[in-house]
Design a protein around this motif. Sequence first.
Motif, PDB file in Angstrom:
ATOM      1  N   THR A 191       0.419 -15.416   0.205  1.00 32.40           N
ATOM      2  CA  THR A 191      -0.581 -14.892   1.135  1.00 32.40           C
ATOM      3  C   THR A 191       0.047 -14.259   2.377  1.00 32.40           C
ATOM      4  OG1 THR A 191      -0.790 -17.046   2.217  1.00 32.40           O
ATOM      5  CG2 THR A 191      -2.315 -16.573   0.405  1.00 32.40           C
ATOM      6  N   SER A 192       1.330 -14.027   2.346  1.00 27.86           N
ATOM      7  CA  SER A 192       2.049 -13.479   3.493  1.00 27.86           C
ATOM      8  C   SER A 192       2.479 -12.040   3.236  1.00 27.86           C
ATOM      9  CB  SER A 192       3.288 -14.349   3.747  1.00 27.86           C
ATOM     10  OG  SER A 192       4.112 -13.773   4.708  1.00 27.86           O
ATOM     11  N   ARG A 193       2.720 -11.302   4.309  1.00 24.03           N
ATOM     12  CA  ARG A 193       3.289  -9.958   4.141  1.00 24.03           C
ATOM     13  C   ARG A 193       4.741 -10.042   3.711  1.00 24.03           C
ATOM     14  NH1 ARG A 193       1.068  -5.367   7.831  1.00 24.03           N
ATOM     15  NH2 ARG A 193      -1.116  -5.938   7.898  1.00 24.03           N
ATOM     16  N   ARG A 194       5.419 -11.108   4.124  1.00 23.19           N
ATOM     17  CA  ARG A 194       6.821 -11.326   3.759  1.00 23.19           C
ATOM     18  C   ARG A 194       6.848 -12.055   2.424  1.00 23.19           C
ATOM     19  NH1 ARG A 194      11.887 -10.531   6.571  1.00 23.19           N
ATOM     20  NH2 ARG A 194      13.383 -11.506   5.218  1.00 23.19           N
ATOM     21  N   LYS A 195       7.436 -11.433   1.430  1.00 24.63           N
ATOM     22  CA  LYS A 195       7.449 -11.998   0.081  1.00 24.63           C
ATOM     23  C   LYS A 195       8.869 -12.065  -0.454  1.00 24.63           C
ATOM     24  CE  LYS A 195       2.863 -10.244  -0.764  1.00 24.63           C
ATOM     25  NZ  LYS A 195       2.170 -11.486  -0.510  1.00 24.63           N
ATOM     26  N   GLN A 196       9.066 -12.934  -1.409  1.00 26.69           N
ATOM     27  CA  GLN A 196      10.331 -12.985  -2.121  1.00 26.69           C
ATOM     28  C   GLN A 196      10.002 -12.919  -3.604  1.00 26.69           C
ATOM     29  OE1 GLN A 196      13.070 -16.501  -2.017  1.00 26.69           O
ATOM     30  NE2 GLN A 196      14.355 -15.032  -0.934  1.00 26.69           N
ATOM     31  N   LEU A 197      10.561 -11.915  -4.255  1.00 25.51           N
ATOM     32  CA  LEU A 197      10.327 -11.718  -5.679  1.00 25.51           C
ATOM     33  C   LEU A 197      11.560 -12.130  -6.458  1.00 25.51           C
ATOM     34  CD1 LEU A 197       8.614  -8.208  -5.637  1.00 25.51           C
ATOM     35  CD2 LEU A 197       7.575 -10.453  -5.418  1.00 25.51           C
ATOM     36  N   VAL A 206      -6.626  -8.427  -1.153  1.00 28.37           N
ATOM     37  CA  VAL A 206      -7.804  -9.220  -1.492  1.00 28.37           C
ATOM     38  C   VAL A 206      -7.625  -9.823  -2.884  1.00 28.37           C
ATOM     39  CG1 VAL A 206     -10.297  -9.124  -1.870  1.00 28.37           C
ATOM     40  CG2 VAL A 206      -9.258  -7.669  -0.136  1.00 28.37           C
ATOM     41  N   ASP A 207      -7.876 -11.125  -2.999  1.00 30.32           N
ATOM     42  CA  ASP A 207      -7.866 -11.820  -4.293  1.00 30.32           C
ATOM     43  C   ASP A 207      -6.583 -11.596  -5.099  1.00 30.32           C
ATOM     44  OD1 ASP A 207     -10.445 -12.742  -3.765  1.00 30.32           O
ATOM     45  OD2 ASP A 207     -11.370 -10.987  -4.709  1.00 30.32           O
ATOM     46  N   GLY A 208      -5.449 -11.491  -4.432  1.00 31.10           N
ATOM     47  CA  GLY A 208      -4.180 -11.334  -5.131  1.00 31.10           C
ATOM     48  C   GLY A 208      -3.930  -9.951  -5.699  1.00 31.10           C
ATOM     49  N   LYS A 209      -4.807  -8.988  -5.409  1.00 32.06           N
ATOM     50  CA  LYS A 209      -4.637  -7.640  -5.958  1.00 32.06           C
ATOM     51  C   LYS A 209      -3.351  -6.984  -5.469  1.00 32.06           C
ATOM     52  CE  LYS A 209      -9.490  -6.703  -6.707  1.00 32.06           C
ATOM     53  NZ  LYS A 209     -10.648  -5.891  -6.350  1.00 32.06           N
ATOM     54  N   ALA A 210      -3.011  -7.205  -4.207  1.00 27.69           N
ATOM     55  CA  ALA A 210      -1.786  -6.613  -3.669  1.00 27.69           C
ATOM     56  C   ALA A 210      -0.555  -7.217  -4.349  1.00 27.69           C
ATOM     57  CB  ALA A 210      -1.711  -6.803  -2.161  1.00 27.69           C
ATOM     58  N   ASN A 211      -0.573  -8.512  -4.592  1.00 26.87           N
ATOM     59  CA  ASN A 211       0.568  -9.142  -5.267  1.00 26.87           C
ATOM     60  C   ASN A 211       0.737  -8.597  -6.679  1.00 26.87           C
ATOM     61  OD1 ASN A 211       1.211 -10.749  -3.067  1.00 26.87           O
ATOM     62  ND2 ASN A 211       0.009 -12.492  -3.790  1.00 26.87           N
ATOM     63  N   GLN A 212      -0.358  -8.479  -7.409  1.00 29.87           N
ATOM     64  CA  GLN A 212      -0.277  -7.947  -8.769  1.00 29.87           C
ATOM     65  C   GLN A 212       0.187  -6.495  -8.767  1.00 29.87           C
ATOM     66  OE1 GLN A 212      -0.426  -9.607 -11.616  1.00 29.87           O
ATOM     67  NE2 GLN A 212      -0.637 -11.408 -10.326  1.00 29.87           N
ATOM     68  N   ALA A 213      -0.316  -5.708  -7.817  1.00 31.72           N
ATOM     69  CA  ALA A 213       0.105  -4.316  -7.716  1.00 31.72           C
ATOM     70  C   ALA A 213       1.586  -4.219  -7.369  1.00 31.72           C
ATOM     71  CB  ALA A 213      -0.734  -3.583  -6.668  1.00 31.72           C
ATOM     72  N   LEU A 214       2.052  -5.099  -6.500  1.00 32.51           N
ATOM     73  CA  LEU A 214       3.462  -5.112  -6.115  1.00 32.51           C
ATOM     74  C   LEU A 214       4.357  -5.409  -7.307  1.00 32.51           C
ATOM     75  CD1 LEU A 214       5.785  -5.183  -4.041  1.00 32.51           C
ATOM     76  CD2 LEU A 214       5.179  -7.572  -3.597  1.00 32.51           C
TER      77      LEU A 214
END
Length: 113
Positions: free
Chosen positions: A87-93, A57-65
């Motif tokens: 906004t995807s489960r598949r991410k590239q960092l 929600v609201d980018g919280k998962a991305n920041q936590a990741l």
Amino acid sequence: MNPLSALPEQPFLHREKNGDVLMDIHVVPNAARTMVTGLYGETGQLALRLRLHAPPVDGKANQALLKWLAGYLGVPQHAVTLARGDTSRRKQLRISAAAASQARWSELLKALA
């Protein structure tokens, strides 16, 4: 030893020409705790599967990741950025070249074993 050679050969890690490292990750949010659970996907498109203790929600998962991965690898948080998959489960960092040469890749390999 050349620090650039310290990057382990893994299907989810890719070195760019400038030395930055791209990491493919498949995120499962809302987990009881954050942990690596193995690899996900088909040959040629494998990603590190990660259960993440954060809501999507609201980018919280991305920041936590980003925060979790930086701490896990022992690199500064600003050195780890989201390259794709906002906004995807598949991410590239992206991990900066300077940080990638100092990262604790062995910790990641232990989690996969």
